[in-house]
Motif scaffolding. Structure first.
Motif, PDB file in Angstrom:
ATOM      1  N   GLU A  24       0.826  -1.206   0.000  1.00  0.00           N
ATOM      2  CA  GLU A  24       0.000   0.000   0.000  1.00  0.00           C
ATOM      3  C   GLU A  24       0.861   1.257   0.000  1.00  0.00           C
ATOM      4  OE1 GLU A  24      -2.591  -0.732   3.322  1.00  0.00           O
ATOM      5  OE2 GLU A  24      -3.930  -1.992   2.116  1.00  0.00           O
ATOM      6  N   GLU A  25       2.006   1.203   0.655  1.00  0.00           N
ATOM      7  CA  GLU A  25       2.930   2.338   0.647  1.00  0.00           C
ATOM      8  C   GLU A  25       3.464   2.570  -0.766  1.00  0.00           C
ATOM      9  OE1 GLU A  25       7.143   3.591   2.750  1.00  0.00           O
ATOM     10  OE2 GLU A  25       5.804   2.232   3.828  1.00  0.00           O
ATOM     11  N   PRO A  40       3.872   8.829  -5.045  1.00  0.00           N
ATOM     12  CA  PRO A  40       3.648   9.501  -6.328  1.00  0.00           C
ATOM     13  C   PRO A  40       4.768   9.227  -7.341  1.00  0.00           C
ATOM     14  CG  PRO A  40       4.218  11.089  -4.629  1.00  0.00           C
ATOM     15  CD  PRO A  40       4.070   9.751  -3.955  1.00  0.00           C
ATOM     16  N   GLU A  41       5.920   8.838  -6.878  1.00  0.00           N
ATOM     17  CA  GLU A  41       7.046   8.544  -7.775  1.00  0.00           C
ATOM     18  C   GLU A  41       7.096   7.068  -8.162  1.00  0.00           C
ATOM     19  OE1 GLU A  41      10.648  10.035  -6.100  1.00  0.00           O
ATOM     20  OE2 GLU A  41       9.769  11.991  -5.682  1.00  0.00           O
ATOM     21  N   ASN A  42       6.099   6.316  -7.772  1.00  0.00           N
ATOM     22  CA  ASN A  42       6.035   4.887  -8.051  1.00  0.00           C
ATOM     23  C   ASN A  42       5.895   4.646  -9.548  1.00  0.00           C
ATOM     24  OD1 ASN A  42       5.510   2.114  -8.049  1.00  0.00           O
ATOM     25  ND2 ASN A  42       3.383   2.400  -7.474  1.00  0.00           N
ATOM     26  N   VAL A  60      10.931  -1.165   1.536  1.00  0.00           N
ATOM     27  CA  VAL A  60       9.895  -0.874   0.547  1.00  0.00           C
ATOM     28  C   VAL A  60      10.503  -0.659  -0.837  1.00  0.00           C
ATOM     29  CG1 VAL A  60       8.083   0.759  -0.112  1.00  0.00           C
ATOM     30  CG2 VAL A  60       8.301   0.040   2.262  1.00  0.00           C
ATOM     31  N   ARG A  61      11.567   0.103  -0.926  1.00  0.00           N
ATOM     32  CA  ARG A  61      12.193   0.387  -2.236  1.00  0.00           C
ATOM     33  C   ARG A  61      12.691  -0.888  -2.900  1.00  0.00           C
ATOM     34  NH1 ARG A  61       9.776   4.555  -3.601  1.00  0.00           N
ATOM     35  NH2 ARG A  61      10.169   6.385  -2.367  1.00  0.00           N
ATOM     36  N   LYS A  62      13.255  -1.774  -2.121  1.00  0.00           N
ATOM     37  CA  LYS A  62      13.746  -3.055  -2.655  1.00  0.00           C
ATOM     38  C   LYS A  62      12.570  -3.910  -3.124  1.00  0.00           C
ATOM     39  CE  LYS A  62      17.453  -5.781  -2.797  1.00  0.00           C
ATOM     40  NZ  LYS A  62      18.611  -5.561  -3.593  1.00  0.00           N
ATOM     41  N   LEU A  63      11.475  -3.896  -2.379  1.00  0.00           N
ATOM     42  CA  LEU A  63      10.277  -4.616  -2.769  1.00  0.00           C
ATOM     43  C   LEU A  63       9.735  -4.069  -4.087  1.00  0.00           C
ATOM     44  CD1 LEU A  63       7.982  -6.653  -2.253  1.00  0.00           C
ATOM     45  CD2 LEU A  63       6.890  -4.906  -0.826  1.00  0.00           C
ATOM     46  N   GLN A  64       9.736  -2.771  -4.213  1.00  0.00           N
ATOM     47  CA  GLN A  64       9.270  -2.129  -5.440  1.00  0.00           C
ATOM     48  C   GLN A  64      10.132  -2.573  -6.630  1.00  0.00           C
ATOM     49  OE1 GLN A  64       8.959   2.084  -5.084  1.00  0.00           O
ATOM     50  NE2 GLN A  64       8.239   2.370  -7.167  1.00  0.00           N
TER      51      GLN A  64
END
Length: 91
Positions: free
Chosen positions: A22-23, A28-30, A80-84
């Motif tokens: 969800e994060e 917005p930069e996703n 989170v960034r690594k998951l993305q």
């Protein structure tokens, strides 16, 4: 793309992964675009039989198909960034 999270109530690993997903969606930069669907495995016997010892389970599917492809379960400690970044490989 649809991202499906198979989960069950009271599962801290499931809750943690859902929060991270969800994060990512709120960022917005996703650049990793997906619809998140959380499925409670206790609602259907087939889901429960398949995933009772495996949750959380992530799958990806095309929006217009019912075919699901399993994604390797990320470490609960994964940032989170690594998951993305990991999700981008599968979407």
């Amino acid at each position: 793309m649809n991202l499906i999270l198979y989960s069950k109530p009271g599962c801290h690993l499931c809750e943690g992964l859902q929060e991270k997903l969800e994060e990512i969606l709120k960022d917005p930069e996703n650049s990793c675009k997906f619809n998140l669907e959380v499925r409670d495995i206790t609602n259907r016997d087939d889901w429960f039989q398949a995933y009772q010892y495996e949750v959380p389970v992530l799958c990806v599917s095309e929006t217009d198909t019912t075919t699901e492809k399993l994604i390797p379960r990320p470490s609960p400690r994964m940032p989170v960034r690594k998951l993305q970044q990991m999700l981008q490989k599968y979407m």
